[in-house]
Design a protein around this motif. Sequence first.
Motif, PDB file in Angstrom:
ATOM      1  N   ALA A  80       0.860  -1.185   0.000  1.00 40.59           N
ATOM      2  CA  ALA A  80       0.000   0.000   0.000  1.00 40.59           C
ATOM      3  C   ALA A  80       0.896   1.235   0.000  1.00 40.59           C
ATOM      4  O   ALA A  80       2.023   1.197   0.499  1.00 40.59           O
ATOM      5  CB  ALA A  80      -0.919   0.012   1.217  1.00 40.59           C
ATOM      6  N   ALA A  81       0.368   2.291  -0.585  1.00 41.04           N
ATOM      7  CA  ALA A  81       1.088   3.568  -0.614  1.00 41.04           C
ATOM      8  C   ALA A  81       0.142   4.663  -0.141  1.00 41.04           C
ATOM      9  O   ALA A  81      -1.050   4.641  -0.447  1.00 41.04           O
ATOM     10  CB  ALA A  81       1.569   3.876  -2.031  1.00 41.04           C
ATOM     11  N   LEU A  82       0.696   5.607   0.598  1.00 41.82           N
ATOM     12  CA  LEU A  82      -0.050   6.774   1.051  1.00 41.82           C
ATOM     13  C   LEU A  82       0.613   7.998   0.448  1.00 41.82           C
ATOM     14  O   LEU A  82       1.824   8.180   0.587  1.00 41.82           O
ATOM     15  CB  LEU A  82      -0.029   6.862   2.583  1.00 41.82           C
ATOM     16  N   VAL A  83      -0.189   8.817  -0.222  1.00 44.51           N
ATOM     17  CA  VAL A  83       0.297  10.082  -0.775  1.00 44.51           C
ATOM     18  C   VAL A  83      -0.400  11.203  -0.013  1.00 44.51           C
ATOM     19  O   VAL A  83      -1.626  11.198   0.120  1.00 44.51           O
ATOM     20  CB  VAL A  83      -0.023  10.210  -2.279  1.00 44.51           C
ATOM     21  N   GLN A  84       0.385  12.129   0.491  1.00 43.32           N
ATOM     22  CA  GLN A  84      -0.159  13.300   1.164  1.00 43.32           C
ATOM     23  C   GLN A  84       0.293  14.542   0.401  1.00 43.32           C
ATOM     24  O   GLN A  84       1.468  14.645   0.030  1.00 43.32           O
ATOM     25  CB  GLN A  84       0.316  13.371   2.614  1.00 43.32           C
ATOM     26  N   ILE A  85      -0.659  15.455   0.181  1.00 41.73           N
ATOM     27  CA  ILE A  85      -0.374  16.665  -0.594  1.00 41.73           C
ATOM     28  C   ILE A  85      -0.861  17.877   0.181  1.00 41.73           C
ATOM     29  O   ILE A  85      -1.977  17.889   0.684  1.00 41.73           O
ATOM     30  CB  ILE A  85      -1.070  16.606  -1.975  1.00 41.73           C
ATOM     31  N   TRP A  86      -0.006  18.889   0.265  1.00 40.03           N
ATOM     32  CA  TRP A  86      -0.331  20.166   0.900  1.00 40.03           C
ATOM     33  C   TRP A  86      -0.463  21.210  -0.207  1.00 40.03           C
ATOM     34  O   TRP A  86       0.479  21.432  -0.970  1.00 40.03           O
ATOM     35  CB  TRP A  86       0.764  20.600   1.856  1.00 40.03           C
ATOM     36  N   ARG A  87      -1.602  21.848  -0.296  1.00 38.50           N
ATOM     37  CA  ARG A  87      -1.856  22.819  -1.348  1.00 38.50           C
ATOM     38  C   ARG A  87      -0.963  24.062  -1.222  1.00 38.50           C
ATOM     39  O   ARG A  87      -0.383  24.521  -2.209  1.00 38.50           O
ATOM     40  CB  ARG A  87      -3.320  23.235  -1.357  1.00 38.50           C
ATOM     41  N   SER A  88      -0.838  24.617  -0.028  1.00 39.26           N
ATOM     42  CA  SER A  88      -0.127  25.892   0.154  1.00 39.26           C
ATOM     43  C   SER A  88       1.343  25.804  -0.237  1.00 39.26           C
ATOM     44  O   SER A  88       1.896  26.750  -0.786  1.00 39.26           O
ATOM     45  CB  SER A  88      -0.253  26.383   1.597  1.00 39.26           C
ATOM     46  N   SER A  89       1.971  24.679  -0.005  1.00 42.82           N
ATOM     47  CA  SER A  89       3.397  24.533  -0.308  1.00 42.82           C
ATOM     48  C   SER A  89       3.658  23.663  -1.534  1.00 42.82           C
ATOM     49  O   SER A  89       4.797  23.543  -1.970  1.00 42.82           O
ATOM     50  CB  SER A  89       4.123  23.922   0.887  1.00 42.82           C
ATOM     51  N   ALA A  90       2.613  23.038  -2.071  1.00 43.83           N
ATOM     52  CA  ALA A  90       2.730  22.102  -3.194  1.00 43.83           C
ATOM     53  C   ALA A  90       3.632  20.910  -2.834  1.00 43.83           C
ATOM     54  O   ALA A  90       4.205  20.270  -3.704  1.00 43.83           O
ATOM     55  CB  ALA A  90       3.225  22.805  -4.459  1.00 43.83           C
ATOM     56  N   LYS A  91       3.721  20.622  -1.546  1.00 40.78           N
ATOM     57  CA  LYS A  91       4.522  19.489  -1.091  1.00 40.78           C
ATOM     58  C   LYS A  91       3.738  18.196  -1.296  1.00 40.78           C
ATOM     59  O   LYS A  91       2.540  18.138  -1.023  1.00 40.78           O
ATOM     60  CB  LYS A  91       4.865  19.656   0.391  1.00 40.78           C
ATOM     61  N   VAL A  92       4.449  17.174  -1.777  1.00 38.34           N
ATOM     62  CA  VAL A  92       3.864  15.849  -1.978  1.00 38.34           C
ATOM     63  C   VAL A  92       4.776  14.843  -1.279  1.00 38.34           C
ATOM     64  O   VAL A  92       5.977  14.816  -1.540  1.00 38.34           O
ATOM     65  CB  VAL A  92       3.747  15.500  -3.476  1.00 38.34           C
ATOM     66  N   SER A  93       4.218  14.030  -0.395  1.00 38.14           N
ATOM     67  CA  SER A  93       4.991  13.004   0.308  1.00 38.14           C
ATOM     68  C   SER A  93       4.388  11.633   0.035  1.00 38.14           C
ATOM     69  O   SER A  93       3.167  11.482   0.008  1.00 38.14           O
ATOM     70  CB  SER A  93       4.988  13.257   1.815  1.00 38.14           C
ATOM     71  N   PHE A  94       5.261  10.658  -0.153  1.00 36.59           N
ATOM     72  CA  PHE A  94       4.863   9.271  -0.360  1.00 36.59           C
ATOM     73  C   PHE A  94       5.359   8.428   0.808  1.00 36.59           C
ATOM     74  O   PHE A  94       6.486   8.594   1.264  1.00 36.59           O
ATOM     75  CB  PHE A  94       5.494   8.714  -1.646  1.00 36.59           C
ATOM     76  N   PHE A  95       4.499   7.515   1.269  1.00 38.06           N
ATOM     77  CA  PHE A  95       4.848   6.559   2.309  1.00 38.06           C
ATOM     78  C   PHE A  95       4.414   5.183   1.806  1.00 38.06           C
ATOM     79  O   PHE A  95       3.370   5.061   1.167  1.00 38.06           O
ATOM     80  CB  PHE A  95       4.118   6.885   3.622  1.00 38.06           C
ATOM     81  N   PHE A  96       5.209   4.166   2.110  1.00 33.62           N
ATOM     82  CA  PHE A  96       4.918   2.827   1.601  1.00 33.62           C
ATOM     83  C   PHE A  96       4.841   1.827   2.737  1.00 33.62           C
ATOM     84  O   PHE A  96       5.612   1.889   3.692  1.00 33.62           O
ATOM     85  CB  PHE A  96       5.991   2.403   0.591  1.00 33.62           C
ATOM     86  N   GLU A  97       3.901   0.898   2.606  1.00 36.22           N
ATOM     87  CA  GLU A  97       3.707  -0.180   3.577  1.00 36.22           C
ATOM     88  C   GLU A  97       4.063  -1.491   2.890  1.00 36.22           C
ATOM     89  O   GLU A  97       3.479  -1.835   1.857  1.00 36.22           O
ATOM     90  CB  GLU A  97       2.257  -0.202   4.063  1.00 36.22           C
ATOM     91  N   TYR A  98       5.018  -2.220   3.470  1.00 37.73           N
ATOM     92  CA  TYR A  98       5.518  -3.456   2.867  1.00 37.73           C
ATOM     93  C   TYR A  98       4.938  -4.720   3.497  1.00 37.73           C
ATOM     94  O   TYR A  98       5.059  -5.789   2.913  1.00 37.73           O
ATOM     95  CB  TYR A  98       7.049  -3.496   2.956  1.00 37.73           C
ATOM     96  N   ASP A  99       4.350  -4.603   4.676  1.00 35.32           N
ATOM     97  CA  ASP A  99       3.888  -5.795   5.381  1.00 35.32           C
ATOM     98  C   ASP A  99       2.376  -5.931   5.460  1.00 35.32           C
ATOM     99  O   ASP A  99       1.845  -7.011   5.246  1.00 35.32           O
ATOM    100  CB  ASP A  99       4.470  -5.814   6.803  1.00 35.32           C
ATOM    101  N   ASP A 100       1.684  -4.857   5.788  1.00 31.57           N
ATOM    102  CA  ASP A 100       0.245  -4.911   6.068  1.00 31.57           C
ATOM    103  C   ASP A 100      -0.541  -4.117   5.027  1.00 31.57           C
ATOM    104  O   ASP A 100      -0.627  -2.890   5.118  1.00 31.57           O
ATOM    105  CB  ASP A 100      -0.017  -4.361   7.467  1.00 31.57           C
ATOM    106  N   ALA A 101      -1.123  -4.804   4.055  1.00 36.86           N
ATOM    107  CA  ALA A 101      -1.880  -4.128   2.998  1.00 36.86           C
ATOM    108  C   ALA A 101      -3.070  -3.353   3.553  1.00 36.86           C
ATOM    109  O   ALA A 101      -3.545  -2.401   2.944  1.00 36.86           O
ATOM    110  CB  ALA A 101      -2.360  -5.140   1.953  1.00 36.86           C
ATOM    111  N   ALA A 102      -3.549  -3.726   4.723  1.00 36.46           N
ATOM    112  CA  ALA A 102      -4.722  -3.070   5.320  1.00 36.46           C
ATOM    113  C   ALA A 102      -4.349  -1.943   6.283  1.00 36.46           C
ATOM    114  O   ALA A 102      -5.214  -1.407   6.967  1.00 36.46           O
ATOM    115  CB  ALA A 102      -5.575  -4.107   6.042  1.00 36.46           C
ATOM    116  N   ARG A 103      -3.085  -1.548   6.313  1.00 37.74           N
ATOM    117  CA  ARG A 103      -2.645  -0.527   7.281  1.00 37.74           C
ATOM    118  C   ARG A 103      -3.485   0.743   7.210  1.00 37.74           C
ATOM    119  O   ARG A 103      -3.832   1.320   8.231  1.00 37.74           O
ATOM    120  CB  ARG A 103      -1.182  -0.185   7.040  1.00 37.74           C
ATOM    121  N   TRP A 104      -3.808   1.205   6.005  1.00 37.64           N
ATOM    122  CA  TRP A 104      -4.559   2.448   5.832  1.00 37.64           C
ATOM    123  C   TRP A 104      -5.976   2.189   5.322  1.00 37.64           C
ATOM    124  O   TRP A 104      -6.621   3.085   4.804  1.00 37.64           O
ATOM    125  CB  TRP A 104      -3.810   3.387   4.892  1.00 37.64           C
TER     126      TRP A 104
END
Length: 129
Positions: free
Chosen positions: A88-112
């Motif tokens: 699973a991957a989580l993408v978080q985006i902040w409009r004011s700064s145009a920042k984009v962060s990616f986080f990855f889960e390798y063990d638990d597909a149901a984490r998020w």
Amino acid sequence: MSEQGTIEALHHEIGRLIVHDEAFLELPWTSLALVATMRDETTVQLHGYAYLEDGKTEAVTPRASTVAQRFVELHHAARERDPRPWKAALVQIWRSSAKVSFFFEYDDAARWKVTPLNYQTMREELRPK
């Protein structure tokens, strides 16, 4: 292009596609969170939230199938570098700064994964901070 260059390009492309997707264009969002869960090698499930200027949260996912396709491509590119695939991957985006962060889960597909029992806590857990 190197594998790392391909991965970075896909990160950029995914962020751009999300921000410009018609599902988000009319929303007064301050930040976004999108979860991509790999179902198999060619299928991804998307779910996410838009965090609005008025403090409300709206469940929303991109309408364009291109976003899901790019996550599949990212999954394949990452596997070339590391044979242990993320689930699973989580993408978080902040409009004011145009920042984009990616986080990855390798063990638990149901984490998020959002369920009827955890949707209130999960929408806050996924909120970009």
